[in-house]
Design a protein around this motif. Structure first.
Motif, PDB file in Angstrom:
ATOM      1  N   PHE A 125       0.059 -10.687 -11.954  1.00 14.34           N
ATOM      2  CA  PHE A 125       0.871 -11.278 -10.901  1.00 14.34           C
ATOM      3  C   PHE A 125       0.357 -12.650 -10.487  1.00 14.34           C
ATOM      4  O   PHE A 125      -0.852 -12.868 -10.400  1.00 14.34           O
ATOM      5  CB  PHE A 125       0.883 -10.368  -9.660  1.00 14.34           C
ATOM      6  CG  PHE A 125       1.546  -9.047  -9.885  1.00 14.34           C
ATOM      7  CD1 PHE A 125       2.928  -8.942  -9.882  1.00 14.34           C
ATOM      8  CD2 PHE A 125       0.791  -7.903 -10.120  1.00 14.34           C
ATOM      9  CE1 PHE A 125       3.554  -7.728 -10.094  1.00 14.34           C
ATOM     10  CE2 PHE A 125       1.398  -6.677 -10.332  1.00 14.34           C
ATOM     11  CZ  PHE A 125       2.786  -6.592 -10.323  1.00 14.34           C
ATOM     12  N   LYS A 126       1.314 -13.555 -10.238  1.00 15.01           N
ATOM     13  CA  LYS A 126       0.991 -14.835  -9.621  1.00 15.01           C
ATOM     14  C   LYS A 126       1.190 -14.679  -8.118  1.00 15.01           C
ATOM     15  O   LYS A 126       2.321 -14.614  -7.642  1.00 15.01           O
ATOM     16  CB  LYS A 126       1.896 -15.938 -10.168  1.00 15.01           C
ATOM     17  CG  LYS A 126       1.681 -16.233 -11.638  1.00 15.01           C
ATOM     18  CD  LYS A 126       2.615 -17.351 -12.117  1.00 15.01           C
ATOM     19  CE  LYS A 126       2.393 -17.640 -13.586  1.00 15.01           C
ATOM     20  NZ  LYS A 126       3.314 -18.703 -14.086  1.00 15.01           N
ATOM     21  N   LYS A 127       0.104 -14.588  -7.380  1.00 13.28           N
ATOM     22  CA  LYS A 127       0.171 -14.284  -5.952  1.00 13.28           C
ATOM     23  C   LYS A 127       0.157 -15.574  -5.140  1.00 13.28           C
ATOM     24  O   LYS A 127      -0.861 -16.236  -5.027  1.00 13.28           O
ATOM     25  CB  LYS A 127      -0.996 -13.381  -5.561  1.00 13.28           C
ATOM     26  CG  LYS A 127      -1.004 -12.065  -6.324  1.00 13.28           C
ATOM     27  CD  LYS A 127      -2.265 -11.271  -6.035  1.00 13.28           C
ATOM     28  CE  LYS A 127      -2.312 -10.028  -6.895  1.00 13.28           C
ATOM     29  NZ  LYS A 127      -3.576  -9.282  -6.709  1.00 13.28           N
ATOM     30  N   VAL A 128       1.312 -15.884  -4.584  1.00 14.77           N
ATOM     31  CA  VAL A 128       1.455 -17.128  -3.827  1.00 14.77           C
ATOM     32  C   VAL A 128       0.622 -17.094  -2.561  1.00 14.77           C
ATOM     33  O   VAL A 128      -0.012 -18.084  -2.172  1.00 14.77           O
ATOM     34  CB  VAL A 128       2.941 -17.367  -3.481  1.00 14.77           C
ATOM     35  CG1 VAL A 128       3.099 -18.624  -2.630  1.00 14.77           C
ATOM     36  CG2 VAL A 128       3.771 -17.473  -4.754  1.00 14.77           C
ATOM     37  N   ASN A 129       0.595 -15.951  -1.894  1.00 14.81           N
ATOM     38  CA  ASN A 129      -0.097 -15.842  -0.603  1.00 14.81           C
ATOM     39  C   ASN A 129      -1.363 -14.994  -0.673  1.00 14.81           C
ATOM     40  O   ASN A 129      -1.855 -14.537   0.356  1.00 14.81           O
ATOM     41  CB  ASN A 129       0.859 -15.257   0.447  1.00 14.81           C
ATOM     42  CG  ASN A 129       2.072 -16.142   0.661  1.00 14.81           C
ATOM     43  OD1 ASN A 129       1.940 -17.346   0.840  1.00 14.81           O
ATOM     44  ND2 ASN A 129       3.263 -15.546   0.619  1.00 14.81           N
ATOM     45  N   GLY A 130      -1.860 -14.768  -1.873  1.00 13.75           N
ATOM     46  CA  GLY A 130      -3.099 -14.022  -2.025  1.00 13.75           C
ATOM     47  C   GLY A 130      -3.006 -12.567  -1.639  1.00 13.75           C
ATOM     48  O   GLY A 130      -3.978 -11.969  -1.139  1.00 13.75           O
ATOM     49  N   GLU A 131      -1.845 -11.919  -1.849  1.00 18.68           N
ATOM     50  CA  GLU A 131      -1.686 -10.523  -1.485  1.00 18.68           C
ATOM     51  C   GLU A 131      -2.618  -9.633  -2.304  1.00 18.68           C
ATOM     52  O   GLU A 131      -2.872  -9.909  -3.481  1.00 18.68           O
ATOM     53  CB  GLU A 131      -0.236 -10.064  -1.730  1.00 18.68           C
ATOM     54  CG  GLU A 131       0.821 -10.829  -0.964  1.00 18.68           C
ATOM     55  CD  GLU A 131       1.358 -12.020  -1.740  1.00 18.68           C
ATOM     56  OE1 GLU A 131       0.676 -12.462  -2.696  1.00 18.68           O
ATOM     57  OE2 GLU A 131       2.445 -12.507  -1.384  1.00 18.68           O
ATOM     58  N   PRO A 132      -3.120  -8.547  -1.721  1.00 21.07           N
ATOM     59  CA  PRO A 132      -3.933  -7.605  -2.503  1.00 21.07           C
ATOM     60  C   PRO A 132      -3.053  -6.851  -3.494  1.00 21.07           C
ATOM     61  O   PRO A 132      -1.823  -6.809  -3.356  1.00 21.07           O
ATOM     62  CB  PRO A 132      -4.493  -6.659  -1.429  1.00 21.07           C
ATOM     63  CG  PRO A 132      -3.506  -6.721  -0.312  1.00 21.07           C
ATOM     64  CD  PRO A 132      -2.990  -8.132  -0.310  1.00 21.07           C
ATOM     65  N   ASP A 133      -3.674  -6.236  -4.492  1.00 20.48           N
ATOM     66  CA  ASP A 133      -2.911  -5.538  -5.522  1.00 20.48           C
ATOM     67  C   ASP A 133      -2.147  -4.335  -4.988  1.00 20.48           C
ATOM     68  O   ASP A 133      -1.207  -3.868  -5.635  1.00 20.48           O
ATOM     69  CB  ASP A 133      -3.848  -5.081  -6.651  1.00 20.48           C
ATOM     70  CG  ASP A 133      -4.223  -6.230  -7.568  1.00 20.48           C
ATOM     71  OD1 ASP A 133      -3.346  -7.069  -7.847  1.00 20.48           O
ATOM     72  OD2 ASP A 133      -5.388  -6.301  -7.991  1.00 20.48           O
ATOM     73  N   ASP A 134      -2.561  -3.809  -3.817  1.00 25.23           N
ATOM     74  CA  ASP A 134      -1.858  -2.643  -3.275  1.00 25.23           C
ATOM     75  C   ASP A 134      -0.859  -3.024  -2.185  1.00 25.23           C
ATOM     76  O   ASP A 134      -0.370  -2.167  -1.456  1.00 25.23           O
ATOM     77  CB  ASP A 134      -2.851  -1.615  -2.738  1.00 25.23           C
ATOM     78  CG  ASP A 134      -3.637  -2.111  -1.525  1.00 25.23           C
ATOM     79  OD1 ASP A 134      -3.680  -3.343  -1.292  1.00 25.23           O
ATOM     80  OD2 ASP A 134      -4.209  -1.265  -0.812  1.00 25.23           O
ATOM     81  N   HIS A 135      -0.527  -4.320  -2.075  1.00 27.25           N
ATOM     82  CA  HIS A 135       0.457  -4.760  -1.085  1.00 27.25           C
ATOM     83  C   HIS A 135       1.846  -4.268  -1.485  1.00 27.25           C
ATOM     84  O   HIS A 135       2.171  -4.152  -2.673  1.00 27.25           O
ATOM     85  CB  HIS A 135       0.447  -6.284  -0.984  1.00 27.25           C
ATOM     86  CG  HIS A 135       1.217  -6.818   0.183  1.00 27.25           C
ATOM     87  ND1 HIS A 135       2.582  -6.998   0.154  1.00 27.25           N
ATOM     88  CD2 HIS A 135       0.814  -7.179   1.424  1.00 27.25           C
ATOM     89  CE1 HIS A 135       2.987  -7.472   1.319  1.00 27.25           C
ATOM     90  NE2 HIS A 135       1.939  -7.585   2.114  1.00 27.25           N
ATOM     91  N   LEU A 136       2.682  -3.994  -0.490  1.00 33.83           N
ATOM     92  CA  LEU A 136       4.024  -3.484  -0.736  1.00 33.83           C
ATOM     93  C   LEU A 136       4.815  -4.380  -1.680  1.00 33.83           C
ATOM     94  O   LEU A 136       5.466  -3.897  -2.614  1.00 33.83           O
ATOM     95  CB  LEU A 136       4.772  -3.342   0.597  1.00 33.83           C
ATOM     96  CG  LEU A 136       6.237  -2.909   0.522  1.00 33.83           C
ATOM     97  CD1 LEU A 136       6.373  -1.558  -0.157  1.00 33.83           C
ATOM     98  CD2 LEU A 136       6.854  -2.873   1.913  1.00 33.83           C
ATOM     99  N   ALA A 137       4.777  -5.690  -1.463  1.00 33.18           N
ATOM    100  CA  ALA A 137       5.556  -6.611  -2.298  1.00 33.18           C
ATOM    101  C   ALA A 137       5.115  -6.545  -3.761  1.00 33.18           C
ATOM    102  O   ALA A 137       5.951  -6.606  -4.676  1.00 33.18           O
ATOM    103  CB  ALA A 137       5.406  -8.040  -1.772  1.00 33.18           C
ATOM    104  N   ILE A 138       3.808  -6.409  -3.998  1.00 26.87           N
ATOM    105  CA  ILE A 138       3.293  -6.338  -5.373  1.00 26.87           C
ATOM    106  C   ILE A 138       3.727  -5.041  -6.035  1.00 26.87           C
ATOM    107  O   ILE A 138       4.163  -5.023  -7.192  1.00 26.87           O
ATOM    108  CB  ILE A 138       1.756  -6.461  -5.369  1.00 26.87           C
ATOM    109  CG1 ILE A 138       1.314  -7.813  -4.799  1.00 26.87           C
ATOM    110  CG2 ILE A 138       1.199  -6.258  -6.779  1.00 26.87           C
ATOM    111  CD1 ILE A 138       1.750  -9.001  -5.608  1.00 26.87           C
ATOM    112  N   GLU A 139       3.629  -3.934  -5.321  1.00 29.79           N
ATOM    113  CA  GLU A 139       3.980  -2.643  -5.907  1.00 29.79           C
ATOM    114  C   GLU A 139       5.481  -2.548  -6.195  1.00 29.79           C
ATOM    115  O   GLU A 139       5.895  -1.991  -7.211  1.00 29.79           O
ATOM    116  CB  GLU A 139       3.506  -1.505  -5.001  1.00 29.79           C
ATOM    117  CG  GLU A 139       1.982  -1.435  -4.896  1.00 29.79           C
ATOM    118  CD  GLU A 139       1.453  -0.113  -4.353  1.00 29.79           C
ATOM    119  OE1 GLU A 139       2.273   0.774  -4.025  1.00 29.79           O
ATOM    120  OE2 GLU A 139       0.220   0.035  -4.255  1.00 29.79           O
TER     121      GLU A 139
END
Length: 233
Positions: A125-139
């Motif tokens: 993932f290219k994380k624009v806001n530095g979300e953790p891997d278990d963030h809702l948007a990533i999942e």
């Protein structure tokens, strides 16, 4: 011109509408939960075909459609003002209680475990806001990626079955271990028609999605002689 035979997976009648709509619903959930409700976005939602698709399958989708569809420009401005203020309040709330699996699930894996899981199926993932891997948007994005891959594997039975199983596991072992608790908390903390409906859609659709994946995979495994079709190459 040669003729080759390739295996395809039949979709049970009960799964057709679900399969046609699920990718759009995952994208819609990501859009609602990850974007500020600007006037242009609220206007887009008011005529969104994705909400109509969600309304076919879920009560939360029907509530969204009832709240947003067919609104006058003046009503859309009012909705935008109300929901923008609520989004701001919920955003501040989520900074104290992140929308992440580790915050809500008693079975939460480590961040490295999730990162390894994504990498094992070739997803980064290219994380624009530095979300953790278990963030809702990533999942949610991970499920969208797997759905797209599954549709693109239409001529490979083994690949499709593997992708079905991965999605089942991810729903069962990750998203559904914490999303019900998140939605209960969201429902208790907001009276917003928009975010109450989104919360309902999220909880309802993930359960339905898992049931449909299992239904489809079981129907595939019960076929002794796979259906074959002739393809001209």
């Amino acid at each position: 011109m040669a003729i080759s035979s390739v295996q395809t997976l039949e979709v049970p009648d009960v799964c057709h509408r679900w399969l046609e709509n699920r990718g759009a619903i995952y994208q819609l959930l990501t859009e609602f939960l990850g974007n500020w409700p600007t006037l242009s976005l609220v206007a887009h939602w008011s005529r969104s075909s994705e909400i109509a698709k969600a309304a076919e399958l879920t009560r939360g989708g029907r509530e969204l459609m009832q709240y947003l569809s067919g609104r006058s420009p003046e009503e859309l401005v009012r909705i935008c003002e109300q929901e923008s203020a609520e989004y701001r309040r919920l955003l501040l709330f989520s900074k104290q209680r992140p929308l992440a699996e580790s915050r809500y699930s008693p079975y939460s894996p480590s961040s490295q475990d999730l990162s390894d899981f994504y990498a094992s199926v070739g997803v980064a993932f290219k994380k624009v806001n530095g979300e953790p891997d278990d963030h809702l948007a990533i999942e949610l994005e991970f499920m969208t990626i797997l759905h797209d891959r599954m549709l693109n594997s239409v001529y490979s039975e083994d690949s499709m079955l593997e992708l079905m199983e991965i999605q089942e596991r991810f729903l069962d072992e990750h998203l559904l271990t914490w999303i019900p608790a998140l939605c209960r908390e969201l429902n208790a903390s907001t009276i917003s028609p928009l975010y109450s409906a989104v919360s309902c859609l999220l909880a309802e659709f993930l359960e339905y999605d898992l049931a449909m994946l299992r239904t489809w995979r079981k129907s595939c495994q019960s076929i002794v002689e796979p259906v074959r079709e002739v393809v001209l190459v």
